[in-house]
Write an enzyme that holds these catalytic residues in place. Structure first.
Site, PDB file in Angstrom:
ATOM      1  N   GLY A  12      10.834  22.660  21.387  1.00  0.00           N
ATOM      2  CA  GLY A  12       9.827  21.694  20.933  1.00  0.00           C
ATOM      3  C   GLY A  12       8.392  22.203  20.905  1.00  0.00           C
ATOM      4  O   GLY A  12       7.452  21.416  20.993  1.00  0.00           O
ATOM      5  N   ASN A  14       6.892  23.491  18.295  1.00  0.00           N
ATOM      6  CA  ASN A  14       6.294  22.977  17.050  1.00  0.00           C
ATOM      7  C   ASN A  14       5.982  21.488  17.177  1.00  0.00           C
ATOM      8  O   ASN A  14       4.968  21.016  16.657  1.00  0.00           O
ATOM      9  CB  ASN A  14       7.214  23.230  15.854  1.00  0.00           C
ATOM     10  CG  ASN A  14       7.090  24.656  15.349  1.00  0.00           C
ATOM     11  OD1 ASN A  14       6.078  25.025  14.755  1.00  0.00           O
ATOM     12  ND2 ASN A  14       8.100  25.474  15.617  1.00  0.00           N
ATOM     13  N   ASN A 100      11.160  20.637   6.721  1.00  0.00           N
ATOM     14  CA  ASN A 100      11.687  21.535   7.750  1.00  0.00           C
ATOM     15  C   ASN A 100      10.825  22.787   7.816  1.00  0.00           C
ATOM     16  O   ASN A 100      10.272  23.217   6.802  1.00  0.00           O
ATOM     17  CB  ASN A 100      13.127  21.921   7.398  1.00  0.00           C
ATOM     18  CG  ASN A 100      13.766  22.829   8.438  1.00  0.00           C
ATOM     19  OD1 ASN A 100      13.677  22.589   9.640  1.00  0.00           O
ATOM     20  ND2 ASN A 100      14.405  23.898   7.982  1.00  0.00           N
ATOM     21  N   HIS A 102      11.001  26.821   8.803  1.00  0.00           N
ATOM     22  CA  HIS A 102      11.979  27.894   9.007  1.00  0.00           C
ATOM     23  C   HIS A 102      11.237  29.222   9.189  1.00  0.00           C
ATOM     24  O   HIS A 102      10.315  29.523   8.423  1.00  0.00           O
ATOM     25  CB  HIS A 102      12.935  27.971   7.806  1.00  0.00           C
ATOM     26  CG  HIS A 102      14.033  28.953   8.021  1.00  0.00           C
ATOM     27  ND1 HIS A 102      15.165  28.654   8.759  1.00  0.00           N
ATOM     28  CD2 HIS A 102      14.166  30.248   7.651  1.00  0.00           C
ATOM     29  CE1 HIS A 102      15.950  29.715   8.814  1.00  0.00           C
ATOM     30  NE2 HIS A 102      15.362  30.699   8.142  1.00  0.00           N
TER      31      HIS A 102
END
Ligand code: GRF
Length: 183
Positions: A12, A14, A100, A102
């Protein structure tokens, strides 16, 4: 003020970057709810510490996720290290609203099994001298949705998967909040 839901499975970091950016006013939004498929995740611990509503979701419950997101009147859903697939109901209810992050330059090094150190190991094994961060919309396939923005990062000849992962993650924190701000 925009209402964000953040979905995270493990560390977590981010999520924390998003929370901090909301608190400092860098992003005009609030994290209304944090959802994790991992009861013991650091992400849920962070949410509790920040007094943010949080849910543990068992497996891949499309219906439950949909209910939670609607009940908090969520504008954007951010997947920040979330390993479950998003089901068809939520995808239909939040078109172009689920993003999202990545840690590679997609379409390179994405898809099933491309998470965590696997990504950075693959980059180093390939001999590529650039990698990066991709922010993209989420669709029914892992890491295949429309790309919103990418950041390039140099791979150093001395990099190990671990050193690269650490550097890319630092950039992720900054880049993700910039992209959310622009959205
Ligand atoms: C990040 O590298 C992100 O790009 C990927 O999973 C990792 C999550 O890290 N999808 P954290 O949980 O935010 O620390």
């Amino acid at each position: 003020m925009l209402k964000l839901a953040v979905l995270a499975s493990n560390r977590g970091s981010n999520l924390q970057a998003i929370i901090d950016a909301c608190k400092s006013g860098f992003i005009d939004a609030e994290v209304s709810v944090v959802i994790s498929n991992n009861k013991a995740s650091k992400a849920l611990e962070r949410a509790r510490k920040e007094n943010i509503n949080n849910f543990y979701i068992i497996g891949n419950s499309d219906h439950f996720l949909s209910e939670v997101l609607k009940s908090y009147d969520i504008d954007f859903v951010i997947l920040a290290g979330y390993i479950e697939k998003i089901g068809p109901l939520v995808l239909k209810e939040f078109p172009q609203k689920i993003i999202n992050v990545h840690p590679s330059l997609l379409p390179k090094y994405g898809g099933v099994n491309m998470y965590g150190l696997n990504v950075h190991k693959a980059v180093i094994d390939s001999g590529d001298n650039t990698t990066g961060v991709t922010i993209h919309y989420v669709n029914e396939e892992y890491d295949k949705g429309q790309i919103i923005d990418q950041l390039e990062i140099k791979v150093k000849p001395t990099d190990t998967p671990e050193s690269l992962a650490k550097r890319v993650l630092k950039y992720e924190h900054k880049f993700l909040i910039e992209v959310i701000k622009n959205l």
